[in-house]
Write an enzyme that holds these catalytic residues in place. Structure first.
Site, PDB file in Angstrom:
ATOM      1  N   ASP A  60      -7.851  20.093  44.539  1.00 11.90           N
ATOM      2  CA  ASP A  60      -8.574  19.048  45.056  1.00 11.90           C
ATOM      3  C   ASP A  60     -10.039  18.810  44.483  1.00 11.90           C
ATOM      4  O   ASP A  60     -10.646  19.923  44.425  1.00 11.90           O
ATOM      5  CB  ASP A  60      -8.498  19.364  46.635  1.00 11.90           C
ATOM      6  CG  ASP A  60      -7.329  19.247  47.227  1.00 11.90           C
ATOM      7  OD1 ASP A  60      -6.385  18.803  46.913  1.00 11.90           O
ATOM      8  OD2 ASP A  60      -7.369  20.081  48.451  1.00 11.90           O
ATOM      9  N   ASP A  66     -18.004  19.762  51.057  1.00  9.52           N
ATOM     10  CA  ASP A  66     -17.242  20.850  51.010  1.00  9.52           C
ATOM     11  C   ASP A  66     -18.087  22.057  50.427  1.00  9.52           C
ATOM     12  O   ASP A  66     -18.082  23.168  50.985  1.00  9.52           O
ATOM     13  CB  ASP A  66     -16.146  20.513  50.137  1.00  9.52           C
ATOM     14  CG  ASP A  66     -15.059  19.386  50.386  1.00  9.52           C
ATOM     15  OD1 ASP A  66     -14.315  18.961  49.746  1.00  9.52           O
ATOM     16  OD2 ASP A  66     -14.583  19.697  51.738  1.00  9.52           O
ATOM     17  N   GLU A  88     -11.483  28.055  51.362  1.00 15.22           N
ATOM     18  CA  GLU A  88     -10.622  26.870  50.736  1.00 15.22           C
ATOM     19  C   GLU A  88     -11.480  26.713  49.290  1.00 15.22           C
ATOM     20  O   GLU A  88     -11.030  26.137  48.510  1.00 15.22           O
ATOM     21  CB  GLU A  88     -10.349  25.765  51.673  1.00 15.22           C
ATOM     22  CG  GLU A  88      -9.847  24.730  50.634  1.00 15.22           C
ATOM     23  CD  GLU A  88      -9.831  23.258  51.540  1.00 15.22           C
ATOM     24  OE1 GLU A  88     -10.247  23.387  52.702  1.00 15.22           O
ATOM     25  OE2 GLU A  88      -9.225  22.484  50.754  1.00 15.22           O
ATOM     26  N   GLU A  89     -12.889  26.660  49.627  1.00 17.84           N
ATOM     27  CA  GLU A  89     -13.619  26.088  48.251  1.00 17.84           C
ATOM     28  C   GLU A  89     -14.122  27.483  47.559  1.00 17.84           C
ATOM     29  O   GLU A  89     -14.980  27.348  46.537  1.00 17.84           O
ATOM     30  CB  GLU A  89     -15.064  25.820  48.774  1.00 17.84           C
ATOM     31  CG  GLU A  89     -14.634  24.682  50.044  1.00 17.84           C
ATOM     32  CD  GLU A  89     -13.718  23.495  49.395  1.00 17.84           C
ATOM     33  OE1 GLU A  89     -13.520  23.312  48.343  1.00 17.84           O
ATOM     34  OE2 GLU A  89     -13.047  22.941  50.178  1.00 17.84           O
ATOM     35  N   ASP A 107     -11.780  27.132  56.421  1.00 20.01           N
ATOM     36  CA  ASP A 107     -11.759  25.905  55.575  1.00 20.01           C
ATOM     37  C   ASP A 107     -13.050  25.220  56.124  1.00 20.01           C
ATOM     38  O   ASP A 107     -13.337  24.621  57.234  1.00 20.01           O
ATOM     39  CB  ASP A 107     -10.746  25.089  56.111  1.00 20.01           C
ATOM     40  CG  ASP A 107     -10.748  23.664  55.586  1.00 20.01           C
ATOM     41  OD1 ASP A 107      -9.786  22.740  56.180  1.00 20.01           O
ATOM     42  OD2 ASP A 107     -11.630  23.211  55.117  1.00 20.01           O
ATOM     43  N   LEU A 109     -14.810  22.419  55.327  1.00 15.65           N
ATOM     44  CA  LEU A 109     -14.844  21.133  55.453  1.00 15.65           C
ATOM     45  C   LEU A 109     -13.586  20.642  55.701  1.00 15.65           C
ATOM     46  O   LEU A 109     -13.013  20.408  54.585  1.00 15.65           O
ATOM     47  CB  LEU A 109     -15.764  20.485  54.643  1.00 15.65           C
ATOM     48  CG  LEU A 109     -16.725  19.333  55.221  1.00 15.65           C
ATOM     49  CD1 LEU A 109     -15.702  18.014  55.290  1.00 15.65           C
ATOM     50  CD2 LEU A 109     -17.474  19.536  56.653  1.00 15.65           C
ATOM     51  N   ASP A 110     -12.786  20.489  56.814  1.00 13.88           N
ATOM     52  CA  ASP A 110     -11.503  19.985  56.802  1.00 13.88           C
ATOM     53  C   ASP A 110     -11.794  18.456  57.134  1.00 13.88           C
ATOM     54  O   ASP A 110     -12.447  17.706  57.919  1.00 13.88           O
ATOM     55  CB  ASP A 110     -10.944  20.387  58.123  1.00 13.88           C
ATOM     56  CG  ASP A 110      -9.470  19.820  58.127  1.00 13.88           C
ATOM     57  OD1 ASP A 110      -8.730  20.161  57.299  1.00 13.88           O
ATOM     58  OD2 ASP A 110      -9.057  19.129  59.337  1.00 13.88           O
ATOM     59  N   GLU A 269      -6.035  27.321  57.728  1.00 11.94           N
ATOM     60  CA  GLU A 269      -5.628  26.030  58.271  1.00 11.94           C
ATOM     61  C   GLU A 269      -4.501  26.455  59.643  1.00 11.94           C
ATOM     62  O   GLU A 269      -4.954  26.524  60.437  1.00 11.94           O
ATOM     63  CB  GLU A 269      -5.256  24.786  57.390  1.00 11.94           C
ATOM     64  CG  GLU A 269      -6.327  24.378  56.639  1.00 11.94           C
ATOM     65  CD  GLU A 269      -6.182  23.215  55.556  1.00 11.94           C
ATOM     66  OE1 GLU A 269      -5.150  23.373  54.776  1.00 11.94           O
ATOM     67  OE2 GLU A 269      -6.634  22.057  55.620  1.00 11.94           O
TER      68      GLU A 269
END
Ligand code: AHG
Ligand code: MN
Ligand code: MN
Length: 325
Positions: A60, A66, A88-89, A107, A109-110, A269
């Site tokens: 992504d 993010d 996630e990042e 996560d 920034l979802d 998540e």
């Protein structure tokens, strides 16, 4: 009651008590900053919805918020109590205090696709006991979580938190403090509302096709009542609604390339959302197995995620995989 006081009086006693209170307070501090950036997006030359130039491990394109959210969380967690941070990042594990007893998966920034559409986004977090092999300490089944929750940045900034004894909720007040709300989420047993991204209908497995077709048939079909649909493209926003008024959320695997296991990631998540949902009386599965019993193989692995009102989850689960045509 302020969050800090709630933590001091509700986090379970034992070796994790002190670090747990420190970690959740640290996440709340980062959330106040993230909420402020989200609220002021577009001012002062900031465009937090723009591409930051990098990609996360899932491929992504990372948005500026993010990356900023991830950094703010790392800074907040460096305050102590955390042995390792998984995000996630971040491709790899961020090692912090090797002696600490907790690890955090996030996560940061979802709902990133909603940053510049002024819709609710959030931060999802999962707190696990540290294990010997810190680099892989996040690879534990979700039932091992000591705490989990999410912050949602919308008209209100709200924290939904469980430390294993139900779900508590806190609203950010005008003084920048999280105040406990009286709302203790209990997901209604039944529902007439579903959440799925209908744009991908042609890619869904037969079971999902047939189940959703029954809901769309409404009172003229086998369910003999009409259903409503919502899809926010922010997991935190859909989860918040379902925790508030019930519903069923489906993001299963589909036939698009790379979507055999859906889009959502198990560790930061599905697992934290599943713990909140179960603590609020709902259910969460991958369509077959309980989310919290799944053994992760890798940090960013995806999993199908279906969660919500217990009786509607049972209706979906009993749907045959390949009904006789
Ligand atoms: P993230 O912004 O952290 O990548 O999460 C986005 C997820 C989740 O929030 C949402 O439910 C889902 O992506 C929406 O997927 P589609 O855009 O395929 O509908
Ligand atoms: Mn997400
Ligand atoms: Mn994200």
């Amino acid at each position: 009651m302020l969050l800090t006081h709630w933590l001091a009086t509700h986090c379970p006693a034992g070796p994790h008590f002190e670090p747990m209170t420190k970690v959740i307070a640290g996440l709340a501090k980062a959330a106040v900053q993230i909420a402020s950036h989200a609220r002021l997006n577009g001012l002062g030359g900031h465009d937090y919805g723009q591409a930051a130039g990098g990609q996360n491990s899932d491929g992504d394109a990372q948005k500026a918020l993010d990356v900023l959210a991830d950094q703010l969380i790392i800074e907040a967690l460096a305050g102590g109590g955390v042995a390792a941070y998984f995000s996630e990042e971040q491709d790899a594990t961020i090692l912090l205090d090797a002696e600490a007893g907790l690890v955090v998966a996030c996560d940061p920034l979802d709902g990133s696709s909603n940053i510049d559409t002024n819709l609710s986004v959030g931060t999802i977090f999962s707190i696990l006991p540290a294990t010997g092999d810190l680099a892989n300490a996040a690879l534990q089944p979700g039932r091992n979580q000591l705490a989990a929750g999410f912050f949602i940045y919308g008209p209100q900034t709200i924290l939904l938190l469980t430390v294993g004894k139900g779900v508590a909720t806190f609203c950010l007040d005008q003084d920048g403090q999280f105040q406990q709300l009286s709302w203790q989420p209990q997901i209604p047993e039944t529902t007439s509302e579903f959440a799925i991204n209908a744009a991908y209908q042609r890619f869904w497995p037969t079971k999902v096709q047939d189940y959703i077709a029954q809901l769309l048939a409404g009172k003229d079909g086998p369910r003999t009542r009409d259903f409503n649909m919502r899809w926010c493209a922010s997991l935190v926003a859909d989860a918040y609604r379902i925790l508030r008024r019930g519903g069923i959320f489906l993001y299963t695997g589909d036939s698009r390339p790379g979507y055999a296991e859906g889009r959502l990631r198990l560790i930061y998540e599905a697992n934290p959302i599943a713990l909140l949902v179960e603590q609020a009386g709902g259910a969460a599965s991958n369509g077959a197995d309980r989310i919290l019993d799944l053994q992760p193989d890798s940090l960013h692995q995806r999993c199908a995620l279906v969660f919500g009102s217990a009786s509607e989850m049972a209706e979906f689960t009993k749907q045959p995989e390949h009904p006789a045509r």
